[in-house]
Design a protein around this motif. Structure first.
Motif, PDB file in Angstrom:
ATOM      1  N   PRO A  66     -23.187  76.681   0.057  1.00 33.72           N
ATOM      2  CA  PRO A  66     -21.581  76.570   0.001  1.00 33.72           C
ATOM      3  C   PRO A  66     -20.702  77.267  -1.200  1.00 33.72           C
ATOM      4  CG  PRO A  66     -22.814  74.419   0.133  1.00 33.72           C
ATOM      5  CD  PRO A  66     -23.650  75.308  -0.092  1.00 33.72           C
ATOM      6  N   ASP A  67     -19.592  77.772  -0.882  1.00 36.08           N
ATOM      7  CA  ASP A  67     -18.944  78.458  -2.083  1.00 36.08           C
ATOM      8  C   ASP A  67     -18.700  77.386  -3.277  1.00 36.08           C
ATOM      9  OD1 ASP A  67     -18.536  80.969  -0.573  1.00 36.08           O
ATOM     10  OD2 ASP A  67     -16.802  79.984   0.394  1.00 36.08           O
ATOM     11  N   ASP A  68     -18.497  76.198  -3.120  1.00 37.20           N
ATOM     12  CA  ASP A  68     -18.209  75.485  -4.184  1.00 37.20           C
ATOM     13  C   ASP A  68     -19.326  74.917  -4.990  1.00 37.20           C
ATOM     14  OD1 ASP A  68     -19.555  73.392  -2.476  1.00 37.20           O
ATOM     15  OD2 ASP A  68     -17.616  72.391  -2.281  1.00 37.20           O
ATOM     16  N   VAL A  69     -20.635  75.400  -4.836  1.00 37.53           N
ATOM     17  CA  VAL A  69     -21.713  75.122  -5.687  1.00 37.53           C
ATOM     18  C   VAL A  69     -21.618  75.885  -7.207  1.00 37.53           C
ATOM     19  CG1 VAL A  69     -24.273  75.275  -5.850  1.00 37.53           C
ATOM     20  CG2 VAL A  69     -23.441  74.675  -3.677  1.00 37.53           C
ATOM     21  N   ASP A  70     -21.888  75.070  -7.935  1.00 37.50           N
ATOM     22  CA  ASP A  70     -22.025  75.607  -9.356  1.00 37.50           C
ATOM     23  C   ASP A  70     -23.436  76.141  -9.600  1.00 37.50           C
ATOM     24  OD1 ASP A  70     -22.361  76.171 -12.072  1.00 37.50           O
ATOM     25  OD2 ASP A  70     -21.270  74.529 -12.779  1.00 37.50           O
ATOM     26  N   ARG A  71     -23.561  77.435  -9.375  1.00 35.87           N
ATOM     27  CA  ARG A  71     -25.044  78.067  -9.225  1.00 35.87           C
ATOM     28  C   ARG A  71     -25.760  78.041 -10.311  1.00 35.87           C
ATOM     29  NH1 ARG A  71     -21.792  80.793  -5.707  1.00 35.87           N
ATOM     30  NH2 ARG A  71     -21.140  82.406  -6.709  1.00 35.87           N
ATOM     31  N   ARG A  81     -25.813  75.385 -12.766  1.00 41.03           N
ATOM     32  CA  ARG A  81     -25.778  74.003 -12.708  1.00 41.03           C
ATOM     33  C   ARG A  81     -27.047  73.655 -11.652  1.00 41.03           C
ATOM     34  NH1 ARG A  81     -25.315  68.793 -13.553  1.00 41.03           N
ATOM     35  NH2 ARG A  81     -25.033  67.305 -12.148  1.00 41.03           N
ATOM     36  N   LEU A  82     -27.155  74.520 -10.454  1.00 43.17           N
ATOM     37  CA  LEU A  82     -28.118  74.181  -9.502  1.00 43.17           C
ATOM     38  C   LEU A  82     -29.339  74.751 -10.067  1.00 43.17           C
ATOM     39  CD1 LEU A  82     -29.013  73.712  -6.815  1.00 43.17           C
ATOM     40  CD2 LEU A  82     -28.323  75.781  -5.853  1.00 43.17           C
ATOM     41  N   VAL A  83     -29.269  75.578 -10.586  1.00 44.52           N
ATOM     42  CA  VAL A  83     -30.546  76.328 -11.456  1.00 44.52           C
ATOM     43  C   VAL A  83     -31.090  75.273 -12.433  1.00 44.52           C
ATOM     44  CG1 VAL A  83     -31.655  77.919 -12.814  1.00 44.52           C
ATOM     45  CG2 VAL A  83     -30.204  78.764 -11.026  1.00 44.52           C
ATOM     46  N   ALA A  84     -30.320  74.782 -12.924  1.00 43.94           N
ATOM     47  CA  ALA A  84     -30.770  73.607 -14.293  1.00 43.94           C
ATOM     48  C   ALA A  84     -31.319  72.502 -13.741  1.00 43.94           C
ATOM     49  CB  ALA A  84     -29.473  73.619 -15.196  1.00 43.94           C
ATOM     50  N   LEU A  85     -30.491  71.963 -12.746  1.00 42.62           N
ATOM     51  CA  LEU A  85     -31.029  70.689 -12.054  1.00 42.62           C
ATOM     52  C   LEU A  85     -32.218  70.996 -11.346  1.00 42.62           C
ATOM     53  CD1 LEU A  85     -27.661  69.768 -10.165  1.00 42.62           C
ATOM     54  CD2 LEU A  85     -28.836  68.263 -11.896  1.00 42.62           C
ATOM     55  N   GLY A  98     -38.608  70.195 -11.434  1.00 43.63           N
ATOM     56  CA  GLY A  98     -39.971  70.836 -11.193  1.00 43.63           C
ATOM     57  C   GLY A  98     -39.813  71.912 -10.062  1.00 43.63           C
ATOM     58  N   LEU A  99     -38.724  72.319  -9.768  1.00 42.88           N
ATOM     59  CA  LEU A  99     -38.604  73.305  -8.678  1.00 42.88           C
ATOM     60  C   LEU A  99     -37.966  74.503  -9.016  1.00 42.88           C
ATOM     61  CD1 LEU A  99     -37.491  72.232  -5.184  1.00 42.88           C
ATOM     62  CD2 LEU A  99     -36.219  74.080  -6.201  1.00 42.88           C
ATOM     63  N   SER A 100     -38.627  75.512  -8.510  1.00 38.92           N
ATOM     64  CA  SER A 100     -37.944  77.072  -8.935  1.00 38.92           C
ATOM     65  C   SER A 100     -37.680  77.824  -7.682  1.00 38.92           C
ATOM     66  CB  SER A 100     -38.876  77.802  -9.781  1.00 38.92           C
ATOM     67  OG  SER A 100     -40.205  78.089  -9.135  1.00 38.92           O
ATOM     68  N   TYR A 101     -36.827  78.835  -7.710  1.00 36.74           N
ATOM     69  CA  TYR A 101     -36.370  79.641  -6.573  1.00 36.74           C
ATOM     70  C   TYR A 101     -35.797  80.956  -7.346  1.00 36.74           C
ATOM     71  CZ  TYR A 101     -31.713  77.874  -7.355  1.00 36.74           C
ATOM     72  OH  TYR A 101     -30.652  77.527  -8.008  1.00 36.74           O
ATOM     73  N   LEU A 102     -35.388  81.949  -6.262  1.00 35.58           N
ATOM     74  CA  LEU A 102     -35.081  83.007  -6.888  1.00 35.58           C
ATOM     75  C   LEU A 102     -33.455  82.965  -6.349  1.00 35.58           C
ATOM     76  CD1 LEU A 102     -37.292  86.060  -6.652  1.00 35.58           C
ATOM     77  CD2 LEU A 102     -36.832  84.564  -8.540  1.00 35.58           C
ATOM     78  N   PRO A 103     -32.581  82.970  -7.356  1.00 32.82           N
ATOM     79  CA  PRO A 103     -31.090  83.113  -6.991  1.00 32.82           C
ATOM     80  C   PRO A 103     -30.704  84.538  -6.091  1.00 32.82           C
ATOM     81  CG  PRO A 103     -31.265  83.560  -9.200  1.00 32.82           C
ATOM     82  CD  PRO A 103     -32.570  83.167  -8.616  1.00 32.82           C
ATOM     83  N   ALA A 118     -24.991  69.627  -7.190  1.00 36.77           N
ATOM     84  CA  ALA A 118     -23.972  70.916  -8.004  1.00 36.77           C
ATOM     85  C   ALA A 118     -22.744  71.404  -7.208  1.00 36.77           C
ATOM     86  CB  ALA A 118     -24.947  72.003  -7.806  1.00 36.77           C
ATOM     87  N   ARG A 119     -22.644  70.619  -6.230  1.00 33.62           N
ATOM     88  CA  ARG A 119     -21.117  70.945  -5.669  1.00 33.62           C
ATOM     89  C   ARG A 119     -20.066  70.463  -6.708  1.00 33.62           C
ATOM     90  NH1 ARG A 119     -20.028  69.290   0.145  1.00 33.62           N
ATOM     91  NH2 ARG A 119     -18.091  70.820  -0.271  1.00 33.62           N
ATOM     92  N   THR A 120     -18.869  71.434  -6.570  1.00 31.14           N
ATOM     93  CA  THR A 120     -17.979  71.067  -7.742  1.00 31.14           C
ATOM     94  C   THR A 120     -16.566  70.539  -6.876  1.00 31.14           C
ATOM     95  OG1 THR A 120     -17.045  73.222  -7.401  1.00 31.14           O
ATOM     96  CG2 THR A 120     -18.501  72.800  -9.073  1.00 31.14           C
ATOM     97  N   SER A 121     -16.965  69.980  -5.577  1.00 31.63           N
ATOM     98  CA  SER A 121     -15.964  69.442  -4.799  1.00 31.63           C
ATOM     99  C   SER A 121     -16.465  68.622  -3.706  1.00 31.63           C
ATOM    100  CB  SER A 121     -14.866  70.526  -4.136  1.00 31.63           C
ATOM    101  OG  SER A 121     -15.476  70.986  -2.977  1.00 31.63           O
ATOM    102  N   ASN A 122     -15.667  67.713  -3.077  1.00 31.37           N
ATOM    103  CA  ASN A 122     -16.148  66.913  -1.976  1.00 31.37           C
ATOM    104  C   ASN A 122     -15.414  67.389  -0.602  1.00 31.37           C
ATOM    105  OD1 ASN A 122     -17.808  65.133  -3.437  1.00 31.37           O
ATOM    106  ND2 ASN A 122     -15.669  63.898  -3.991  1.00 31.37           N
TER     107      ASN A 122
END
Length: 392
Positions: free
Chosen positions: A309-314, A316-320, A325-330, A370-374
């Motif tokens: 979603p456009d409103d994801v703080d990316r 913050r998502l990486v940090a969370l 214990g989870l990794s991915y490539l952005p 990590a979403r910044t809105s509802n």
């Protein structure tokens, strides 16, 4: 072995299917038969038995004659990527490639100081209208693209496949502008279902088709075995840039012996498990993230491309994800300009099914947090912005 419990970032095949016993037996036979030859340099083309085995691999899949003398063994496909670019370019030259592409290729081209021209993708790979526009713009500016680089089969990161008709149109377009095509097909044997699309060199016997392939995704990256297929005079130009006296003869000989009866038998062992992992990853995404995202369901390869979603703080998502214990490539890792983008790539091949089963819900929770809105998610927008045919 990754220290990250849920490492969706690394693109590797399934270590559980690595053929230890078969390779041990092949190595023993090779040492008995060819042992003394390893005290010599292999030469620019590389081990002849391996080139014959890989020519047979290509003949079996593509149905056209492949001359082993037109194959160059490389240190994985990345040496092939770099060597071909060095052959065709000087710093500042323009090259065309998919807007989202393999980070290793992007890094190599950036280090060569090339001018990267990103081509938008749809479900059939790079869009040819955009290719034509880019070539025309360059020509109007007094420049010519030095080559077009395409991962046309199970594209990394999206997993999409360029259909035969588009490949033929790309060949005609490249020929009209006098631009060579470098096709990277390192995922070609990781096929799950549907028709197998032909490689471009099998559709065009001209000298401007350059084909790169690898064993990293079907066997193991640790062997560092890849190859280039090119016809003279292009082949001679590439060989003139090579100065390392050839690749690893012992590894090449062992793999050639292991594959003496072809690759299909080994692929029949490795593919079913990878297909199950792809299915499980998509299933768990559907169960835990269907209200959050859309994603690809590739018919081959090792990757799933997720539109966020456009409103994801990316950040913050990486940090969370990292904290759990989870990794991915952005998405930015794959963008030709490194632009922040609302995507991520999940690699599933080397994970166990238990890790996938546990890890995907963790990722879904991280995306949610990590979403910044509802606000309700506009899935129509997700599909349109992605320009890709995705599932959810």
């Amino acid at each position: 072995m990754s220290s990250v419990p849920y490492d969706f970032g690394t693109g590797r095949s399934d270590p559980a299917t690595f053929p230890v016993e078969g390779l041990k037996a092949a190595a023993a036979r090779v040492l008995e038969r060819e042992g003394q030859s390893f005290s010599d340099y292999p030469g620019k083309l590389g081990h002849p038995g391996f080139r014959q085995a890989m020519a047979a691999r290509e003949v079996e899949r593509e149905g056209v004659a492949v001359n082993p003398e037109h194959l160059v063994i490389t240190n994985g496909s990345m040496q092939a990527v770099t060597l071909t670019a060095e052959t065709l370019t000087e710093p500042g030259d323009a090259v065309l490639l998919e807007e989202y592409s393999y980070p290793g290729t992007l890094s190599a081209y950036r280090s060569l100081k090339l001018d990267l021209v990103g081509i938008p993708l749809d479900e059939g790979g790079m869009r040819l209208d955009a290719v034509e526009d880019a070539l025309t713009r360059l020509l109007a500016a007094g420049r010519t693209a030095k080559f077009i680089y395409a991962i046309s089969t199970y594209q990394n990161p999206t997993g999409f496949v360029m259909p035969k008709q588009r490949r033929l149109e790309l060949i005609r377009l490249a020929r009209r502008f006098g631009v060579p095509v470098i096709e990277d097909n390192c995922y070609g044997d990781v096929h799950y279902e549907g028709p197998v699309q032909p490689a471009m060199y099998a559709l065009d016997d001209g000298p401007d088709q350059i084909y790169l392939c690898s064993l990293s995704k079907i066997l193991a990256p640790g062997f560092r075995l890849g190859y280039i297929h090119a016809r003279p005079p292009m082949l001679d130009r590439i060989l003139a840039r090579r100065h390392d006296a050839g690749g690893n003869s012992f590894a090449a000989a062992v793999v050639a012996e292991f594959y003496r009866n072809g690759i299909a038998k080994h692929a029949a062992v490795t593919t079913p498990g990878l297909r199950r992992k792809r299915n499980l990853t998509c299933q768990r995404l559907a169960e835990t993230a269907a209200d959050l995202s859309v994603w690809s369901k590739p018919v081959g390869g090792l990757f799933i491309w997720v539109r966020l979603p456009d409103d994801v703080d990316r950040a913050r998502l990486v940090a969370l994800a990292h904290s759990r214990g989870l990794s991915y490539l952005p998405g930015e890792a794959f963008h030709y300009q490194g632009a922040d983008a609302p995507y991520l790539r999940l690699a599933f091949g080397h994970l166990t099914e238990a890790q996938i089963d546990e890890g995907v819900p963790i990722l879904a929770r991280c995306i949610r947090e990590a979403r910044t809105s509802n606000a309700a998610i506009d899935f129509e927008s997700l599909f349109q912005r992605c320009e890709l045919q995705l599932d959810r």
